[in-house]
Design an enzyme around this catalytic site. Structure first.
Site, PDB file in Angstrom:
ATOM      1  CD  GLU A  44      -2.502   1.096   2.803  1.00  0.00           C
ATOM      2  OE1 GLU A  44      -2.084   0.313   3.693  1.00  0.00           O
ATOM      3  OE2 GLU A  44      -3.515   1.817   2.944  1.00  0.00           O
ATOM      4  CE  LYS A 110      -7.033   1.448   3.476  1.00  0.00           C
ATOM      5  NZ  LYS A 110      -5.810   1.843   4.219  1.00  0.00           N
ATOM      6  CB  CYS A 147      -4.475  -1.905   4.041  1.00  0.00           C
ATOM      7  SG  CYS A 147      -3.656  -2.207   5.636  1.00  0.00           S
ATOM      8  CB  SER A 327      22.219   3.061  34.814  1.00  0.00           C
ATOM      9  OG  SER A 327      21.396   1.917  34.659  1.00  0.00           O
ATOM     10  CE  LYS A 549       7.906  13.842  34.893  1.00  0.00           C
ATOM     11  NZ  LYS A 549       8.476  12.888  35.879  1.00  0.00           N
TER      12      LYS A 549
END
Lengths: 577, 577
Positions: A44, A110, A147, A327, A549
């Site tokens: 696609e 589509k 799809c 770390s 955040k």
């Protein structure tokens, strides 16, 4: 005899790189021709790459994509090619061109435009309103859809099979990975094939694009719903199969279901026209053996998705190397191991930045991981920097007690150092936080969240452990030291800190997060599943108030049902909290 | 006599805060009742707030919103209330409840769902398929539609006017601000009123929500297209008007256009049912004077939008204070002045963080701005920190020459300090970069881009200057010193650095950016407008390759036709570059 040879070209298209994609498509046509295929298929929107997002709002981008299609058509002598592109007639459509012997014989638009989860197709495209044309090639009737179209039982496929008598359905997809998606696709395709007595060629995109990994796994099913060929996943592949369509016609002739459905008035045959195509390939003299690649296990497919996501984000954005803060904990060790899996050890640099709170064990584990993986290892202590910040801020902070501020300063010093290495040496910073931490905000903005790509962004801590075990098993030795896997999780930003001081145990936390994030359950509903009410309320609140955040987090690969990013669009300012 | 008194309640709803919004709606009903209004109206999705985004995917959120609607209905004695909420029947709909004397008499479902620009309504809602009911109140026929619906000439309004004979159309909206949007709305509403001979009550949301500011400016138009009442913008307001609908009927009787249109076969009258409502308010004895608030000038409305955006982002997210890095340049001075305009001087802290490259003039200008604005002013020099970074990195960097790395280190030291102040004192960092810089990546990720809200994110540098002049004019003195406005722009991150070393002059740059970002023109098309080809190519490339920075930027208020954020969704990995 109604026979066809088909070649599904599972290529890695690059978003925006129209002429690069044309080159890949032309190479695919060459492969198909060399193997005497009658039909060659591409994913696609192969010409634009998927998803092209707001590039689609640029008229110049659309016209370039149409020029590119014509170039492909001109290079399609003696073959039939199905190519995903953007068509236009005032509006734009997510389309497939059916090219035969250098002529564009038809365009399918589509009909089902996904506009949920990570998809925004209604933002750009107008939906097609007809199941479109059918085509006759070497006596075989086939039709094309795109799809999402094939996911609906009463969608275009049924109409193409019943209304136009299509015996072969070619679906071109750009279907992104999430865990266990492959199984879902297979089950759906089997249902379509058996219900409609059609063979199905399913060509999927492969490659990483920002938050998404397209996992390939293209396949071909016969009219009994059996998979007769399946491509590799997570890499480019060409899947060639011989289709004996004679059998379809024979089975259809006596199918009682089919007779029943043919009489339903929902299908309007006048919607269809069948166009004859020229068949020149003459493959009948040769023989091919068809491949069925085995699917991976649950953790292996996540591992492969993460590696491909890293590889393509790094490579497609022009980077050669990555740098990772090590770390001594499991998240950064896993991130480094995945980076090595994706890019090779020579492309990965590990940096340890010990502070006054780093234990001897974690310092030594960081070094062991680097050594085991064979990556370059740099040590830059941050204690003097930390002292300098405290002294610069002393007057302003006066007698305020130490709190999360001082923890964040350390994390942000590390972020600054990693970014300085990135700037100086032109390598990309991979950040190492996992989904559990990012969910509840147990991470520092501009600190450990700093980076161009967030590898574990959609990987819960409980899956982090499984991936570490998988990697060690795969390697046949302890790439990630057992001490790292066994150590109680700690951020080491204050004395004797443990994750469990602040968070529920990770198995409980991940259970709550899954119910809240993936399943959108309410506090009451989650408590009903047996979780502690106060704990659920606390976790849910942490998730909600930390949206700010996540909004500033780097992208990372989607592997779950619902990833952060464009898959989950929450307001920051949110009083539902 | 066909008369009605209407009260448009232009309230500031909080996304997610269903019960807080109910309180506001009940207060609005009280105001309407005190003023003897027959009808009281509220904005689109007033109960959930707008846009609720993926909160809409939580079934518990939808059911709470329906409980809330019932609570409002129970409190609507002797009045007719039009309330925006989410209705459901298997799918969910963006809806308006028509409540009369404690009963929900009808529900209208929005028919035109915007799914472009910042809107994603197809992600959530199913569209209504009928223009719905009409209602009769005190002899007046009215109908309701929602926001986008009214923007289409042949949309539900025309059908409601012609098919159901509606004389009054009530549109409830949550229409976000961008420059000159108000004029567009007015022109559109005038066209609808005159073409269809209807009075229109248009109630818009007011308030800031993440990237959006809803600017209010609710209004009432008569059937001649004249605005007979207009509310304030950028603040809550209650707009009360007496509507003499008798005049509408009289004008309609002899309208040739109307006669023509009534004969068109596109309107199916059987789609409509007219429901009688109880009218109890009896306002006829009192008299009110109707207000028409004057619209603002071009720069004033941007100023007001930015102030409201800051105020609501800060306030609704629970912050009392903000902290801003003051460089002595115009962007940070303007940001501080806007913050003072939004929050008052006591809520704003200015921090100057001079380095070895800061000139005496900028240091002094930073202090003057703080003094002029009357805000707290802190100085934290960064030279020792910078030296400490250089020394920590010396061994790794070895003999590599200084480059942008060292510049970014300084910017990130400042980011770390501002965030430390934010963490320690609980105040929000406002970042100060403008749209021109952010477009071309002339900014440091995690450095000057650090912050919770990016005030000038959608403000081009050329508009920054105009806003500074406006603020000084408004204050009647030089709040922002002329020296700051006149100084050649510089980042002061290396010796004698000037923005013009790297970028075209800002008027040229902004011209190119406007063509490329807002208008989606190609390089060739922009060059065709008279810009230098090499410069256009360079700018376009800078815009494209810096998408990764913008993806990690803080939100900021949309003021242009196309803002960064959910208004412009570009791939990061993008080979169209």
């Amino acid at each position: 005899m109604k026979k066809l040879r088909i070649c599904n070209c599972q290529i890695n298209c690059h978003v925006g790189d129209i002429y690069g994609n044309v080159e890949k498509i032309l190479s695919g046509i060459d492969v198909a021709r060399e193997n005497s295929a009658d039909i060659v298929t591409f994913p696609e929107l192969a010409i634009s790459g998927y998803p092209p997002e707001d590039l689609l709002l640029k008229p110049s981008f659309i016209s370039e994509n149409i020029k590119a299609l014509n170039k492909i058509a001109n290079n399609s002598k003696d073959i039939t090619a199905i190519v995903g592109f953007v068509s236009q007639d005032g509006c734009i459509y997510n389309s497939a061109a059916i090219i035969n012997n250098c002529e564009i014989k038809g365009v399918y638009r589509k009909m089902f435009l996904p506009n949920y989860s990570v998809f925004d197709e209604n933002r750009y495209f107008t939906k097609g309103d007809k199941p479109g044309l059918a085509f006759k090639l070497n006596g075989v009737t086939f039709a094309v859809n795109i799809c999402e179209d094939i996911w609906y039982a009463s969608g275009p496929l049924m109409k193409q099979a019943l209304g136009a008598g299509a015996e072969l359905i070619i679906n071109i997809s750009s279907s992104p990975f999430c865990a266990e998606k492959m199984k879902e696709r297979e089950n759906m395709l089997k249902a379509r094939a058996t219900d409609n007595l059609v063979m199905i060629s399913y060509t999927n995109l492969v490659g990483g694009q920002d938050e998404l990994v397209f996992d390939g796994g293209s396949m071909i099913l016969d009219h009994n719903g059996d998979i007769i060929a399946r491509a590799k996943r997570f890499e480019e592949d060409f899947l060639i199969a011989d289709l004996d369509i004679e059998k379809v016609a024979r089975k259809r002739l006596y199918s009682p279901q089919r007779k029943f459905e043919k009489d339903t008035p929902t299908i309007d045959k006048s919607d269809f026209e069948t166009i004859d195509l020229i068949c020149k390939s003459g493959h009948k003299s040769k023989k091919i053996s068809m491949r069925i690649e085995e699917p991976e296990g649950e953790i292996e497919e996540i591992y492969n998705a993460l590696c491909l996501g890293i590889k393509d984000y790094v490579g497609k954005n022009g980077f050669k190397k990555v740098v990772i803060g090590l770390s001594g904990g499991i998240d950064s060790a896993l991130t480094a191991a995945l980076a090595v899996g994706a890019l090779g050890a020579d492309s990965v640099i590990g940096v340890t930045m010990p502070s006054r709170y780093s234990s001897q064990e974690t310092k030594s584990d960081a070094e062991i991981v680097a050594k085991n993986l064979g990556i370059k290892f740099i040590t830059i202590p941050i204690n003097n920097l930390f002292k300098e910040y405290l002294s610069s801020l002393q007057e302003v902070f006066r007698d305020k007690p130490a709190d999360v501020t001082e923890e964040n300063i350390q994390a942000r010093i590390r972020g600054n150092i990693l970014m300085a290495l990135s700037n100086k040496f032109g390598c990309l910073v991979l950040s190492t936080g996992n989904k559990s931490e990012l969910s509840v905000g147990y991470c520092t903005l501009y600190g450990d969240m700093a980076g161009g790509f967030s590898v574990l962004k959609d990987v819960y801590k409980t899956i982090v452990y499984k991936l570490a075990d998988f990697i060690n098993e795969k390697a046949g030795n302890e790439l990630i030291p057992k001490s790292t896997i066994k150590r109680e999780p700690t951020a080491e930003l204050s004395p004797n800190q443990k994750d469990s001081d602040t968070l529920p145990p990770y198995d409980v936390l991940d259970g709550i997060l899954n119910q809240y994030i993936e399943l959108d359950l309410s506090v009451e509903e989650i408590v009903g599943k047996g979780f502690d009410k106060e704990q659920v309320k606390r976790v849910v609140k942490m998730v909600d108030i930390n949206e700010y955040k996540r909004r500033q987090a780097a992208p990372g690969v989607k592997i779950t049902q619902k990833a952060f990013g464009k898959d989950r669009r929450m307001p920051i300012t949110n009083h539902a909290v």
